[in-house]
Design an enzyme around this catalytic site. Structure first.
Site, PDB file in Angstrom:
ATOM      1  N   SER A  69       0.799  -1.240   0.000  1.00 21.85           N
ATOM      2  CA  SER A  69       0.000   0.000   0.000  1.00 21.85           C
ATOM      3  C   SER A  69       0.826   1.282   0.000  1.00 21.85           C
ATOM      4  O   SER A  69       0.264   2.367  -0.195  1.00 21.85           O
ATOM      5  CB  SER A  69      -0.921   0.026   1.214  1.00 21.85           C
ATOM      6  OG  SER A  69      -1.974  -0.861   1.031  1.00 21.85           O
ATOM      7  N   LYS A  72       0.389   3.577  -2.840  1.00 21.42           N
ATOM      8  CA  LYS A  72      -0.859   4.327  -3.089  1.00 21.42           C
ATOM      9  C   LYS A  72      -0.669   5.841  -3.199  1.00 21.42           C
ATOM     10  O   LYS A  72      -1.209   6.449  -4.133  1.00 21.42           O
ATOM     11  CB  LYS A  72      -1.918   3.941  -2.050  1.00 21.42           C
ATOM     12  CG  LYS A  72      -2.445   2.529  -2.289  1.00 21.42           C
ATOM     13  CD  LYS A  72      -3.318   2.014  -1.154  1.00 21.42           C
ATOM     14  CE  LYS A  72      -3.819   0.608  -1.472  1.00 21.42           C
ATOM     15  NZ  LYS A  72      -4.376  -0.077  -0.324  1.00 21.42           N
ATOM     16  N   TYR A 195      -3.071  -2.977 -10.410  1.00 22.61           N
ATOM     17  CA  TYR A 195      -3.027  -2.714  -8.963  1.00 22.61           C
ATOM     18  C   TYR A 195      -2.151  -3.762  -8.259  1.00 22.61           C
ATOM     19  O   TYR A 195      -1.310  -3.423  -7.423  1.00 22.61           O
ATOM     20  CB  TYR A 195      -4.455  -2.707  -8.399  1.00 22.61           C
ATOM     21  CG  TYR A 195      -4.499  -2.614  -6.895  1.00 22.61           C
ATOM     22  CD1 TYR A 195      -4.221  -1.409  -6.238  1.00 22.61           C
ATOM     23  CD2 TYR A 195      -4.785  -3.732  -6.119  1.00 22.61           C
ATOM     24  CE1 TYR A 195      -4.241  -1.332  -4.843  1.00 22.61           C
ATOM     25  CE2 TYR A 195      -4.811  -3.659  -4.732  1.00 22.61           C
ATOM     26  CZ  TYR A 195      -4.535  -2.452  -4.102  1.00 22.61           C
ATOM     27  OH  TYR A 195      -4.537  -2.385  -2.727  1.00 22.61           O
ATOM     28  N   TYR A 247      -4.674   3.924   8.105  1.00 22.82           N
ATOM     29  CA  TYR A 247      -5.971   3.259   8.244  1.00 22.82           C
ATOM     30  C   TYR A 247      -6.599   3.477   9.615  1.00 22.82           C
ATOM     31  O   TYR A 247      -6.726   4.607  10.054  1.00 22.82           O
ATOM     32  CB  TYR A 247      -5.836   1.754   7.928  1.00 22.82           C
ATOM     33  CG  TYR A 247      -5.217   1.555   6.579  1.00 22.82           C
ATOM     34  CD1 TYR A 247      -5.883   1.958   5.432  1.00 22.82           C
ATOM     35  CD2 TYR A 247      -3.956   1.022   6.440  1.00 22.82           C
ATOM     36  CE1 TYR A 247      -5.317   1.816   4.190  1.00 22.82           C
ATOM     37  CE2 TYR A 247      -3.379   0.869   5.195  1.00 22.82           C
ATOM     38  CZ  TYR A 247      -4.067   1.272   4.078  1.00 22.82           C
ATOM     39  OH  TYR A 247      -3.508   1.127   2.854  1.00 22.82           O
ATOM     40  N   VAL A 265       1.096  -3.645   4.310  1.00 21.17           N
ATOM     41  CA  VAL A 265       0.964  -4.905   5.064  1.00 21.17           C
ATOM     42  C   VAL A 265       2.217  -5.765   5.060  1.00 21.17           C
ATOM     43  O   VAL A 265       2.336  -6.665   5.879  1.00 21.17           O
ATOM     44  CB  VAL A 265      -0.185  -5.807   4.569  1.00 21.17           C
ATOM     45  CG1 VAL A 265      -1.516  -5.362   5.098  1.00 21.17           C
ATOM     46  CG2 VAL A 265      -0.175  -5.966   3.078  1.00 21.17           C
TER      47      VAL A 265
HETATM   48  O1  DON Z   1      -4.857  -4.663  -1.543  1.00 19.64           O
HETATM   49  C1  DON Z   1      -4.085  -5.416  -0.957  1.00 19.64           C
HETATM   50  O2  DON Z   1      -4.535  -6.348  -0.337  1.00 19.64           O
HETATM   51  C2  DON Z   1      -2.577  -5.239  -0.929  1.00 19.64           C
HETATM   52  N1  DON Z   1      -1.947  -5.509  -2.118  1.00 19.64           N
HETATM   53  C3  DON Z   1      -2.129  -3.930  -0.338  1.00 19.64           C
HETATM   54  C4  DON Z   1      -2.506  -3.949   1.079  1.00 19.64           C
HETATM   55  C5  DON Z   1      -1.768  -3.077   2.005  1.00 19.64           C
HETATM   56  O3  DON Z   1      -0.568  -2.960   2.024  1.00 19.64           O
HETATM   57  C6  DON Z   1      -2.639  -2.462   3.012  1.00 19.64           C
HETATM   58  N2  DON Z   1      -1.896  -1.698   3.938  1.00 19.64           N
HETATM   59  N3  DON Z   1      -1.689  -1.754   5.072  1.00 19.64           N
END
Ligand code: DON
Length: 315
Positions: A69, A72, A195, A247, A265
């Site tokens: 993320s 983003k 994405y 978040y 994540v």
């Molecule tokens: O959309 C997803 O599940 C991941 N590729 C990105 C998620 C992410 O890093 C959320 N952040 N904390």
């Protein structure tokens, strides 16, 4: 620390924080993307890059992990540059959600527009925008954009990409719901594919600090001196990073740390100290909000010791 710290003091400080927090192990590896569950949980790196282009590191600052993320805000910036503020704002809001990153409960008949570009709904809407004339063009734009911030061409981790592509049905559902609301085009699989690719670029804590220092330095990479984003858009990215970057922990972060940041994540956190430095931390054990446990601990201490909070009276 009183006054502007020297490079030597910064270097000693991050080494001390590395030594202090390396024993924290009360988080978990993110496993909802199966491949993320295979990384070494003990990896831990800290890196600071100053706006005059010097990098200081502690621990595993060169270890690579997927950006997730943290991509983003950069893709939001790319959408601003390619489509302008008005068109971007017609596709995405600027309100924090107070919800987990993959929540879609705020996307309903009344609101239709995703809340902000740093949660999955808004991020996928931004990916759809930059996709423009097709997947190849979108990939090339992404490559170029992230490469300018990092000062080197970033490679994709193919196994993490495949792993997310095989399991990312919730993101497909988000994209379909947004197609229903007219927020994305009909090529859903192409959009989510881009994405998943943007989330799979490999970076290190050191890379994150250079990318953050580029935002701290009005959009100019302080090492390559290349312009990564128009200065007029930097404040758009930083505002959303401050209000929405972590978040369900965004309020606590703004209160306790108080600098624009973005987590992922896979365990990275990138933070910007405008006009001064960029900071990157990596440790893959994450808490229930999806934020790196050691990363949060490091930033709380850095904010206190260096008086980083943007509303600090005594800077
Ligand atoms: O959309 C997803 O599940 C991941 N590729 C990105 C998620 C992410 O890093 C959320 N952040 N904390």
């Amino acid at each position: 620390m009183v006054g502007t710290p020297s490079k030597q003091q910064l270097s000693e400080l991050i080494q001390r924080l590395y030594d202090t927090h390396r024993s924290l192990d009360n988080g978990k590896l993110a496993t909802y993307i199966p491949e993320l569950g295979k990384v070494d949980p003990q990896k831990f790196g800290i890196s600071i890059t100053t706006v005059d282009g010097e990098t200081l590191t502690a621990g595993d600052a060169e270890s690579r992990f997927t950006i997730q993320s943290i991509s983003k805000p950069f893709v939001f910036g790319l959408a601003l540059e390619t489509h302008g503020l008005a068109q971007v704002r017609s596709r995405v809001g600027v309100e924090p959600t107070g919800e987990p990153f993959h929540s879609m409960i705020r996307l309903d008949e009344q609101s239709k527009t995703p809340s902000n570009p740093l949660v999955n709904t808004g991020a996928i809407a931004m990916t759809d925008l930059i996709k423009g004339s097709g997947p190849q063009a979108g990939r090339a734009l992404l490559d170029q954009c992230l490469g300018k911030y990092a000062g080197r061409r970033l490679e994709m981790d193919a196994s993490v990409y495949e792993s997310e592509k095989a399991t990312g049905h919730r993101n497909r559902a988000i994209a379909h719901l947004m197609l229903h609301f007219g927020m994305v085009g009909p090529e859903i699989e192409e959009t989510v594919d881009l994405y998943f690719r943007q989330c799979s670029f490999e970076v290190s804590a050191e890379d994150l600090s250079v990318m953050a220092a580029t935002l701290a330095n009005k959009g100019i990479n302080p090492k390559s001196l290349e312009n990564a984003i128009d200065e007029k858009y930097v404040k758009c990215l930083l505002t959303l990073m401050l209000t929405c970057g972590l978040y369900t922990f965004a309020g606590e972060w703004a209160f306790n740390v108080g600098i624009p940041a973005k987590s992922g994540v896979s365990g990275g956190i990138l933070a910007v100290v405008p006009g001064k430095m960029g900071i990157g931390v990596y440790s893959p054990l994450v808490d229930s909000h999806g934020n790196s446990v050691r990363g949060i601990a490091v930033f709380k201490d850095l904010a206190t010791e260096l008086k980083l909070h943007i509303f600090e009276c005594d800077q």
